[in-house]
Design a protein around this motif. Sequence first.
Motif, PDB file in Angstrom:
ATOM      1  N   LEU A  85       8.272   5.374  12.745  1.00 21.83           N
ATOM      2  CA  LEU A  85       7.471   6.452  13.326  1.00 21.83           C
ATOM      3  C   LEU A  85       7.260   6.156  14.811  1.00 21.83           C
ATOM      4  O   LEU A  85       6.775   5.093  15.165  1.00 21.83           O
ATOM      5  N   SER A 141       2.681  -7.772   3.111  1.00 15.91           N
ATOM      6  CA  SER A 141       2.774  -7.698   1.651  1.00 15.91           C
ATOM      7  C   SER A 141       3.762  -8.700   1.071  1.00 15.91           C
ATOM      8  O   SER A 141       3.652  -9.075  -0.092  1.00 15.91           O
ATOM      9  N   GLU A 201       9.888   3.495   6.488  1.00 13.19           N
ATOM     10  CA  GLU A 201       9.550   2.094   6.779  1.00 13.19           C
ATOM     11  C   GLU A 201      10.414   1.630   7.957  1.00 13.19           C
ATOM     12  O   GLU A 201      11.628   1.768   7.932  1.00 13.19           O
ATOM     13  N   ALA A 202       9.761   1.076   8.964  1.00 13.12           N
ATOM     14  CA  ALA A 202      10.470   0.712  10.196  1.00 13.12           C
ATOM     15  C   ALA A 202      11.522  -0.370   9.965  1.00 13.12           C
ATOM     16  O   ALA A 202      12.579  -0.366  10.592  1.00 13.12           O
ATOM     17  N   LEU A 250       0.821  -1.208   0.000  1.00 15.71           N
ATOM     18  CA  LEU A 250       0.000   0.000   0.000  1.00 15.71           C
ATOM     19  C   LEU A 250       0.857   1.261   0.000  1.00 15.71           C
ATOM     20  O   LEU A 250       0.657   2.171  -0.799  1.00 15.71           O
ATOM     21  N   MET A 298      -5.902  -6.830   1.008  1.00 13.27           N
ATOM     22  CA  MET A 298      -5.216  -5.679   0.426  1.00 13.27           C
ATOM     23  C   MET A 298      -4.075  -6.061  -0.489  1.00 13.27           C
ATOM     24  O   MET A 298      -3.292  -5.203  -0.874  1.00 13.27           O
ATOM     25  N   PHE A 299      -3.947  -7.333  -0.807  1.00 11.24           N
ATOM     26  CA  PHE A 299      -3.054  -7.672  -1.909  1.00 11.24           C
ATOM     27  C   PHE A 299      -3.865  -7.530  -3.195  1.00 11.24           C
ATOM     28  O   PHE A 299      -3.548  -6.715  -4.056  1.00 11.24           O
ATOM     29  N   THR A 300      -4.962  -8.244  -3.271  1.00 10.82           N
ATOM     30  CA  THR A 300      -5.809  -8.203  -4.456  1.00 10.82           C
ATOM     31  C   THR A 300      -6.258  -6.769  -4.755  1.00 10.82           C
ATOM     32  O   THR A 300      -6.239  -6.328  -5.901  1.00 10.82           O
TER      33      THR A 300
END
Lengths: 397, 97, 455
Positions: A183, A41, A32-33, A13, A355-357
């Motif tokens: 963050l 993902s 990105e941590a 995302l 949330m891949f598709t």
Amino acid sequence: MTHEVLIIGGGLLGCAAAWHLARAGLAPRLIEARGINAGASGQNAGSLHFQIERRFLEPGGTAHAQGGDIVRLNRLAIEEWAGLEDQLGRPLDIHMHGGLMLAENEADLALLSLKVARENELGLPTQLLSGAEARDLVPRLAPHICGAAWLAQEGHANPRILADAFADAAKSSGASIETQSRLLDLRRDGDHWQATIEQSGQIATARARHVILATGHWTARIAARMGLNIPLYLAPLMMSVTDRTAPFLPYLIQHVGKRLSMKQTDDGNMVIGGGWASAPQKMADGLPDLDAPPHLVPDNLRANLAVAAGVMPCLRGRSLIRSWTGMTCISADQLPIVGEVPAAPGLHVAAGGSMFTLGPLLARMLARSIIERAMPEEIALFSAARFAHLNAFVVPS
Amino acid sequence: MSRIVDGVTRPAPITVEIDGAMIPAHPGETLAAAMVATEIYRMRDDRSGAPRGLLCNMGTCSECFVWIAMEDGWRRRRACLTPVEDGLRIATHEVPL
Amino acid sequence: MIDIAIIGGGPAGQAAARQTLAAGLSTTMIDEQARPGGQILRQPPAAFAVKGWMAGRLYRPLRHLLAQTEADTRLDWRGSTSVAGIERIADHFRLTLSGAHGGTLLARRVLIAAGCYDMPVAMPGWTLPGVMSAGAVQTMLKSQQLVAGQPIVLLGSHPLLLVLAMQILDAGAEVAAVLMPQTYGRTMRAALPHLAGAMFAPSPLIAAGAAMARLRLAGVPLMMGARPIGFTGDGRLEAVDYAWRGRTHRIAAQVAAVSYGFLPQSDLPRQVGAAVRWARPAGGWETLCDGAMRSSVPGLYVAGETTGVAGADAAMAEGEIAGIAIALDAGAQPASDMARAQARRARLQPFIDLLRAVADPRDVWPQATPETLLCRCEDISVAQVEATMARLSPMADASAVKHRCRIGMGLCQGRSCEHALVRRIAAAQGCDPDAVAPFRVRFPARPLTVDEIIG
Ligand SMILES: Cc1cc2nc3c(=O)[nH]c(=O)nc-3n(C[C@H](O)[C@H](O)[C@H](O)COP(=O)(O)OP(=O)(O)OC[C@H]3O[C@@H](n4cnc5c(N)ncnc54)[C@H](O)[C@@H]3O)c2cc1C
Ligand SMILES: Cc1cc2nc3c(=O)[nH]c(=O)nc-3n(C[C@H](O)[C@H](O)[C@H](O)COP(=O)(O)OP(=O)(O)OC[C@H]3O[C@@H](n4cnc5c(N)ncnc54)[C@H](O)[C@@H]3O)c2cc1C
Ligand code: FES
């Protein structure tokens, strides 16, 4: 440092949103941590499933009414995936050769025909196949498979390489992408957000007009720290994979009544999953540890493999070489939550659901909502505003 | 002949079938040993089609995986851990399931 | 539910079983080999009769232990069975087994005494059939009573090669050459600081001396300072290339036996979450434990090479300590005294240090070329791995590299390549291998078929 958009999270995302925003000239910064694609993902099943779920069939329910919107989105997602390799200019192991949702008995079959009728009515070209027709497509299906819903556009893609492709494209369009950057804190500062970031042991701050929390299953906890309620719940899952074998299955396999997803990768391995739970590790206070990989639940692995071998008996003889676990999240109504949080103007979320598709499409929509300062109506259904009541007692900080 | 003969008593030889060819073996011996004794060093092919043979002879490296015929189909097993027995039929190429 | 499951029937597992059985604990021993003995005493098939098998004086205590183990009817021995899974449930463990005694097994306590394996070292041509680990050639001899081929060349930095050379001669076969990259000078310099201490346990030193004398007598060229370059052949090994005194040479071989050291078996401890650390000097992951062989996971014990490569005597001593600790922790009475067993183990340390110093492979690695395969299962070359690492800079862990190029994603799940990948990442980042996050180890520890899992 002040940015127009600060993206938290380098999964599918976050990286895809960074690319769309960068192409629009917004020069987003992504932190990105851990590493790019280190979360769900890179761990998911890679299924591209566009047939609608069972709950959208149950007449009278709210989900039933949403079926039309879901189908419309799925059709957009199909277009999105179909164009992705061209847009990103590199092979992504995307295979959209079709998907079969199987029926093992009369009850399954009845449900499938109801589903196909409803999908056709809504404009999704699913087809009902007989058991024999399904076996024509996949001869190794068990003889008792009595039918299948076929959707020619379904398939699978390689989750291990997709986020990288978005991140590389974003970088060449002017995004700044920083890994090992976590963050720690996010608070309101006038009409901006002020973020505190830990970067290789150093603490730094950054200001941004818009912040996207593309933080997957971490999102609810990060929001909670800001006093915001986002109803996302942990879904710890597991997958397993067999050794490589000569190609025989170009399709995605699912089951209408049981948890199953199955596909053969480009390399020839059979990847098996379908939503079986794993067990999160716990922190000292008893809450699930969001950073630690969940434990495998061997009984679930057994059950998952039994379903898979039930529909495809030849799998019994394959060697299992690995299992793994990962975490994702689902929302209170099982639909993704995408867009600006009404109680926190300028703060955007995108999490919950498959949330891949849907990821590449929803990332594009989310970016558009920031660029055009308006929510695209196609994803109105997913708006965070539907949970605004949960933040009625929040005092904006 | 690379089997040590002096001071070693083995059960009478049997034959096992490898890719359709019969090779001699002594019951109890591992399949890998029977193959090596027959100067068959190749046990599988890699992805480029190049031959591969055993590396560790102790079950760890997985280089010696062969296909073994069972009642209900073929299974992959480590040749270095599999004792030969009468009627054993193996393949060093993938057999469609 | 049994009291104690012992994974591994080598010296460590057997010594532990003596204690747990004496204490009256129900004890099951699982090993993927058909018979107990472990790697040093890999037994011939039960149907063979071998005269004077492993008769050497050095093996006497090990043979004695093995005889005791095999005669003990209280022991539930499960051979030809691999442990593929281990999980901790509440106050006990569940093992998932594959092979002759497949299924699951519940145990209150578990001892992992899974030993070690030959370190796979990537060099040009090393995937040719006929190139094997020295341990493979040796176990073919000891157990299968078979010389793996002729001519045979032994190469690498580990002194085990001398033992192997002798065993090949004993079998009536020939050794074409022993190529060891370290020079005499380096070996002596490495050994010197440890010699005095090692004199308390001198028998292996004497054995090494005897082996060298024997090789000389038999006319076997032992070349110290000869650097192996690679292997050539058409479809199988035909020759070994090496550098010696400034020139390259080629020597014909049907089999090459390679030994640069050993890696502790670490997949089961890591699967169940036990703390491990990078082993020194040779690499791999040794499982951490306290003085009584308790791992960081309650109820889980480790002994023998799994805790760091230290030889059979140390394995026996550690197994004894673990067995005593298990008995005591279960509230039972072991046969031996803990302090004495610990003292026995401590006395071995100087010799272990000596062996590690002499065998240290770190400045004598053979060179892989860009085309050399690092991952033998998925056929991933050094060049592919390097390119992936370069794309991932500045920071990469082993899993990130794996996800992108498939190194370690095959049947062996990284047992052959993970150590090499971690070394490369550490070198690229200028850090210690211990600072690089390795692969995440998962079920299964050995490939098993789906029907073995679902029944
Ligand atoms: C086993 C499994 C199977 C699945 N199968 C499918 C499937 O077949 N189809 C499908 O559509 N979906 C599937 N999903 C769901 C899908 O993987 C996820 O919905 C999707 O990957 C979410 O992407 P993301 O980018 O939002 O989250 P992630 O990929 O989890 O990325 C979030 C990132 O945020 C970072 N982050 C978190 N906190 C911070 C912080 N404080 N600072 C900086 N960075 C931070 C994390 O390190 C992480 O990299 C599956 C999920 C799992 C676990
Ligand atoms: C091939 C080889 C040859 C060796 N030869 C010699 C030698 O000649 N002289 C010498 O001094 N040292 C030798 N060593 C070193 C040897 O490891 C030790 O001397 C000694 O055997 C260590 O004892 P241990 O009990 O720790 O392990 P081992 O003797 O290695 O016993 C461990 C046992 O665990 C079993 N095992 C491992 N994983 C699993 C699993 N997942 N499931 C089921 N069973 C499992 C193995 O089959 C093995 O039998 C050799 C090592 C190897 C690898
Ligand atoms: S040779 Fe390594 S597993 Fe058989």
